[in-house]
Design an enzyme around this catalytic site. Structure first.
Site, PDB file in Angstrom:
ATOM      1  N   CYS A 173       8.874  -1.347   1.314  1.00 26.50           N
ATOM      2  CA  CYS A 173       9.830  -0.354   0.826  1.00 26.50           C
ATOM      3  C   CYS A 173      10.121   0.647   1.935  1.00 26.50           C
ATOM      4  CB  CYS A 173       9.712   0.139  -0.343  1.00 26.50           C
ATOM      5  SG  CYS A 173       9.353  -0.872  -1.750  1.00 26.50           S
TER       6      CYS A 173
HETATM    7  C1  BEZ Z   1       6.226  -3.469  -0.589  1.00 22.15           C
HETATM    8  O1  BEZ Z   1       6.877  -2.676  -0.702  1.00 22.15           O
HETATM    9  O2  BEZ Z   1       5.486  -3.370   0.592  1.00 22.15           O
HETATM   10  C2  BEZ Z   1       5.915  -3.955  -1.777  1.00 22.15           C
HETATM   11  C3  BEZ Z   1       5.876  -3.482  -3.084  1.00 22.15           C
HETATM   12  C4  BEZ Z   1       5.573  -4.198  -4.215  1.00 22.15           C
HETATM   13  C5  BEZ Z   1       4.997  -5.454  -4.134  1.00 22.15           C
HETATM   14  C6  BEZ Z   1       4.660  -5.830  -2.715  1.00 22.15           C
HETATM   15  C7  BEZ Z   1       5.066  -5.260  -1.649  1.00 22.15           C
END
Ligand code: BEZ
Length: 211
Positions: free
Chosen positions: A45
């Protein structure tokens, strides 16, 4: 009501990093992209929010407002944005919705059942100036989005909203387009003065009409 292409995008009022937003008022006759995130302070994200802020000029050029959503609080978003700016070498330049009670995530059916309903998927909604949903895609949390693809789709939906064309597989802005079947052969010369190619009665192409 189910979230479907062609339905009106559900309205909501939410706190964002740029103040309280009423979604329909905020759209205000523009195109809009609403995109969601599973959680604050997560690596994928972080890269996505940074990427969108770097592409803001491309969205602006197309008359598209962008707004993100993550299911954490405004205080959390404010702290996270400092990290995004630092690590992605950018300044986040669009609002991020705080959705700690998942009200908006549920309204848009963004929850990922594969994660036992705990996480929001990476959902993308493209919404037209008429507030209707033009595109929706869901990615799993483990896959960061390709925002060049989102811009490519915006080019297609904006073009096809104004001309009687569709865009073929892997189309990019500037490529030939398909004349929609509702246009008769007789109507083509007037509607598509740049010329056309009749490959089959149902497969007729023309240079992109708006360039
Ligand atoms: C991420 O944004 O890295 C992420 C968020 C939730 C689960 C897995 C990855």
């Amino acid at each position: 009501m189910a979230i479907r292409l062609g339905n009106e995008a559900p309205d909501f009022t939410a706190e964002t990093t740029e103040g309280t937003v009423n979604f329909h008022e905020w759209i205000d006759g523009s195109w809009a992209v609403l995109f969601s995130h599973p959680k604050d302070f997560t690596p994928v994200c972080t890269t996505e929010l940074g990427k969108v802020s770097k592409l803001k000029a491309e969205f602006d050029k197309r008359g598209v407002k962008v707004i993100g959503l993550s299911v954490d609080s405004l205080e959390s978003h404010t702290e996270w944005i400092k990290d995004i700016n630092e690590t992605q070498n950018t300044t986040v330049n669009y609002p991020l919705i705080a959705d700690p009670d998942r009200k908006t995530a549920m309204l848009y059916d963004m929850l990922d059942a594969g994660s036992e309903g705990n996480l929001t998927a990476r959902s993308v909604f493209i919404i037209g100036p008429d507030k209707k949903i033009k595109l929706m895609i869901n990615y799993p949390a483990s896959t960061g989005r390709n925002f060049s693809e989102i811009l490519r789709v915006i080019d297609s939906v904006q073009l096809t909203a104004n001309y009687s064309v569709a865009t073929p597989a892997d189309w990019n802005n500037g490529d030939d387009c398909i004349i929609v079947p509702s246009v008769s052969d007789e109507e083509i010369p007037e509607k598509f003065p740049k010329g056309h190619n009749r490959i089959k009665p149902y497969l007729r192409t023309t240079p992109q009409p708006n360039i």
